[in-house]
Design a protein around this motif. Sequence first.
Motif, PDB file in Angstrom:
ATOM      1  N   UNK A 158       0.482  -0.599  -0.109  1.00  0.00           N
ATOM      2  CA  UNK A 158       0.220  -0.020  -0.243  1.00  0.00           C
ATOM      3  C   UNK A 158       0.294   0.848  -0.302  1.00  0.00           C
ATOM      4  N   UNK A 159       0.235   2.511  -0.462  1.00  0.00           N
ATOM      5  CA  UNK A 159       1.128   3.099  -0.408  1.00  0.00           C
ATOM      6  C   UNK A 159       0.571   4.798  -0.777  1.00  0.00           C
ATOM      7  N   UNK A 160       0.675   5.431   0.668  1.00  0.00           N
ATOM      8  CA  UNK A 160      -0.472   6.491   0.883  1.00  0.00           C
ATOM      9  C   UNK A 160       0.671   8.125   0.102  1.00  0.00           C
ATOM     10  N   UNK A 161       0.287   8.311  -0.515  1.00  0.00           N
ATOM     11  CA  UNK A 161       0.958   9.825  -1.108  1.00  0.00           C
ATOM     12  C   UNK A 161      -0.147  10.536  -1.478  1.00  0.00           C
ATOM     13  N   UNK A 162       0.415  12.312  -0.718  1.00  0.00           N
ATOM     14  CA  UNK A 162       0.025  13.729  -0.637  1.00  0.00           C
ATOM     15  C   UNK A 162      -0.292  13.639  -2.046  1.00  0.00           C
ATOM     16  N   UNK A 163      -0.647  14.009  -3.202  1.00  0.00           N
ATOM     17  CA  UNK A 163      -0.191  14.934  -3.789  1.00  0.00           C
ATOM     18  C   UNK A 163      -0.681  15.955  -4.417  1.00  0.00           C
ATOM     19  N   UNK A 164       0.076  17.404  -4.064  1.00  0.00           N
ATOM     20  CA  UNK A 164      -1.048  18.399  -3.530  1.00  0.00           C
ATOM     21  C   UNK A 164      -0.352  19.332  -5.227  1.00  0.00           C
ATOM     22  N   UNK A 165      -0.120  18.353  -6.007  1.00  0.00           N
ATOM     23  CA  UNK A 165      -0.508  19.649  -7.533  1.00  0.00           C
ATOM     24  C   UNK A 165      -1.626  19.792  -8.309  1.00  0.00           C
ATOM     25  N   UNK A 166      -2.627  18.294  -8.109  1.00  0.00           N
ATOM     26  CA  UNK A 166      -4.173  18.675  -8.994  1.00  0.00           C
ATOM     27  C   UNK A 166      -4.518  19.891  -8.035  1.00  0.00           C
ATOM     28  N   UNK A 167      -4.582  19.959  -6.718  1.00  0.00           N
ATOM     29  CA  UNK A 167      -4.766  20.806  -5.748  1.00  0.00           C
ATOM     30  C   UNK A 167      -4.707  22.214  -6.231  1.00  0.00           C
ATOM     31  N   UNK A 168      -3.458  22.064  -6.069  1.00  0.00           N
ATOM     32  CA  UNK A 168      -2.791  23.767  -6.439  1.00  0.00           C
ATOM     33  C   UNK A 168      -3.226  24.744  -8.099  1.00  0.00           C
ATOM     34  N   UNK A 169      -3.633  23.598  -9.126  1.00  0.00           N
ATOM     35  CA  UNK A 169      -4.018  23.780 -10.860  1.00  0.00           C
ATOM     36  C   UNK A 169      -5.880  24.187  -9.730  1.00  0.00           C
ATOM     37  N   UNK A 170      -6.667  22.919  -8.998  1.00  0.00           N
ATOM     38  CA  UNK A 170      -7.886  23.430  -8.701  1.00  0.00           C
ATOM     39  C   UNK A 170      -7.950  24.521  -7.943  1.00  0.00           C
ATOM     40  N   UNK A 171      -7.404  24.932  -7.366  1.00  0.00           N
ATOM     41  CA  UNK A 171      -7.248  26.315  -6.939  1.00  0.00           C
ATOM     42  C   UNK A 171      -7.405  27.214  -7.573  1.00  0.00           C
ATOM     43  N   UNK A 172      -6.034  27.223  -8.900  1.00  0.00           N
ATOM     44  CA  UNK A 172      -6.537  28.382  -9.199  1.00  0.00           C
ATOM     45  C   UNK A 172      -7.798  28.089 -10.545  1.00  0.00           C
ATOM     46  N   UNK A 173      -8.092  26.961 -10.947  1.00  0.00           N
ATOM     47  CA  UNK A 173      -8.416  26.481 -11.938  1.00  0.00           C
ATOM     48  C   UNK A 173     -10.018  27.296 -11.185  1.00  0.00           C
ATOM     49  N   UNK A 174     -10.521  27.849  -9.702  1.00  0.00           N
ATOM     50  CA  UNK A 174     -11.655  28.074  -9.373  1.00  0.00           C
ATOM     51  C   UNK A 174     -11.601  29.576  -9.506  1.00  0.00           C
ATOM     52  N   UNK A 175     -10.530  30.109  -9.036  1.00  0.00           N
ATOM     53  CA  UNK A 175      -9.927  31.564  -9.022  1.00  0.00           C
ATOM     54  C   UNK A 175      -9.961  32.149 -10.385  1.00  0.00           C
TER      55      UNK A 175
END
Length: 194
Positions: A158-175
């Motif tokens: 198992x591997x749990x990894x928080x990839x924040x890149x999609x979240x950053x781009x999501x924030x940019x898209x909503x802005x």
Amino acid sequence: MRKNKLLNIAVVVCKTIQVFYVILFIALTTLFIHVQFSPDSYKEVNYKYKNSDFLKITKSSRFKMRLPGKPQLEDKDVYTLSKIKTSSLFINYLKFSAVLFFMFLSITEFQKIMQSVKNLNTFQKNNVRSFRKIGKYLFIIFLLSSYFKLRFQQGVMTNFSLNFTPLIFMLIAFILAEIFKEGNLLQQENDLTI
């Protein structure tokens, strides 16, 4: 018209990326089917998960666990592609296919935005909706890519990894959606005053 040349290049790049995602999906499906019909072909293929994506900020934990009651073998004998359980392979195939699908949809929405800007219809409600859709798709991609689990015949990885890149781009898209919404309101007010 340098602006139109850049927009044309952006549209061509979006179409190229879409074709790449389709080819990647076909390759993934072919590999999935081949593993189902010929698992012995992958006896020598060891599985190693690496977090080395470009622009990826991660907090990663990798766990390898042996199933109880099974003989202890070396990692190279346990974690091979031929020993992945069918249900685990199917779930991961669906997950990777869903990530590719949402990435394809995001690029399609971005291409629509570039096309409308190229046609001088920049501040439309459709562009606001497209940016919001992109934000939602990126959040789904973040959720799907955060957790990874493979079940083998004699172990689990198992591997749990928080990839924040999609979240950053999501924030940019909503802005950008909010900026385009305000631009749409200003354009409507300007049209009414004329």
